[in-house]
Design a protein around this motif. Structure first.
Motif, PDB file in Angstrom:
ATOM      1  N   GLU A  71       5.370  -1.334   7.918  1.00 45.29           N
ATOM      2  CA  GLU A  71       5.038  -1.767   7.105  1.00 45.29           C
ATOM      3  C   GLU A  71       3.754  -1.868   7.147  1.00 45.29           C
ATOM      4  OE1 GLU A  71       7.348  -1.856   3.400  1.00 45.29           O
ATOM      5  OE2 GLU A  71       8.098  -1.316   5.412  1.00 45.29           O
TER       6      GLU A  71
ATOM      7  N   LYS B 111       2.044   1.526   5.768  1.00 43.42           N
ATOM      8  CA  LYS B 111       2.407   1.479   4.436  1.00 43.42           C
ATOM      9  C   LYS B 111       1.316   1.115   3.680  1.00 43.42           C
ATOM     10  CE  LYS B 111       7.684   2.064   3.570  1.00 43.42           C
ATOM     11  NZ  LYS B 111       8.869   1.441   3.041  1.00 43.42           N
TER      12      LYS B 111
ATOM     13  N   ASP C  66      12.676   6.197   5.710  1.00 49.89           N
ATOM     14  CA  ASP C  66      12.088   5.774   3.898  1.00 49.89           C
ATOM     15  C   ASP C  66      10.119   6.053   4.352  1.00 49.89           C
ATOM     16  OD1 ASP C  66      11.617   4.048   6.050  1.00 49.89           O
ATOM     17  OD2 ASP C  66      10.460   2.226   4.601  1.00 49.89           O
TER      18      ASP C  66
ATOM     19  N   GLU D 102       9.101   9.889   2.840  1.00 46.12           N
ATOM     20  CA  GLU D 102       9.743  10.015   1.227  1.00 46.12           C
ATOM     21  C   GLU D 102       8.411   9.167   1.089  1.00 46.12           C
ATOM     22  OE1 GLU D 102      11.564   7.477  -2.519  1.00 46.12           O
ATOM     23  OE2 GLU D 102      12.613   8.254  -0.891  1.00 46.12           O
ATOM     24  N   PHE D 103       8.116   7.862   1.525  1.00 44.83           N
ATOM     25  CA  PHE D 103       6.851   7.196   1.281  1.00 44.83           C
ATOM     26  C   PHE D 103       5.408   7.982   1.236  1.00 44.83           C
ATOM     27  CE2 PHE D 103       3.146   4.520   1.900  1.00 44.83           C
ATOM     28  CZ  PHE D 103       3.363   3.898   1.306  1.00 44.83           C
TER      29      PHE D 103
ATOM     30  N   LYS E 112       5.075  10.827  -1.454  1.00 47.46           N
ATOM     31  CA  LYS E 112       4.802  10.219  -2.587  1.00 47.46           C
ATOM     32  C   LYS E 112       3.292  10.356  -2.480  1.00 47.46           C
ATOM     33  CE  LYS E 112       4.906   6.350  -5.191  1.00 47.46           C
ATOM     34  NZ  LYS E 112       5.987   4.602  -4.995  1.00 47.46           N
ATOM     35  N   HIS E 113       2.665   9.673  -1.306  1.00 46.81           N
ATOM     36  CA  HIS E 113       0.712   9.341  -1.413  1.00 46.81           C
ATOM     37  C   HIS E 113       0.445  10.622  -0.860  1.00 46.81           C
ATOM     38  CE1 HIS E 113       1.150   5.217  -2.479  1.00 46.81           C
ATOM     39  NE2 HIS E 113       2.618   5.210  -1.916  1.00 46.81           N
TER      40      HIS E 113
END
Length: 144
Positions: A27, A30, A62, A65-66, A69-70
């Motif tokens: 977290e 992210k 997760d 994918e994160f 995406k970035h």
């Protein structure tokens, strides 16, 4: 043609960010990526990379994918075995991850090397990236 040269100049001034090692706090990682994404939109960050071991990203479903995406470049390598001496078993691993990451960055780039489990306030990064030449100036006349 003029827009392309302006974009190239902007990229030259921007900083590349290299994360190395394990993803211990997903977290926090992210949040850091989200903050860096904002700095990238401001033109202060160019590319963001993660240099880690095969299988590390897959431990956190997760995260893959994160990162995609970035637009985070993931560099995977074999974790060194043996890990080094008993006194400092992680230094060899850190050096190998850094080497793998830097081999994916152009020469003469300004690079911030950090870890996925470290959070750096984006206000500090903004100041550092904008004023890097004056803040990080090393005097040529070092004491003997």
């Amino acid at each position: 043609m003029k827009n392309k040269s302006l974009k190239n100049e902007r990229i030259k001034k921007a900083v590349d960010v290299l994360f190395t090692g394990l993803i211990r706090t997903p977290e926090m990682f992210k949040q850091t990526i989200a903050d860096l994404e904002n700095l990238r939109k401001e033109g202060l960050v160019n590319q963001i990379l993660l240099s880690t071991w095969f299988g590390e990203v897959e431990k956190h479903p997760d995260i893959q994918e994160f990162l995609n995406k970035h637009d985070i470049k993931i560099i995977r390598s074999e974790e060194p075995k043996p890990r080094g001496t008993l006194r400092s078993p992680t230094i060899w691993c850190q050096m190998k991850a850094l080497e793998a990451g830097l081999s994916n960055i152009e020469k003469d780039r300004f690079v911030l090397k950090t870890r996925a489990d470290v959070y750096i306030n984006p206000k500090f990064l903004r100041k550092l990236f904008r004023e890097k030449k004056s803040l990080l100036r090393i005097t040529k006349n070092l004491p003997k």
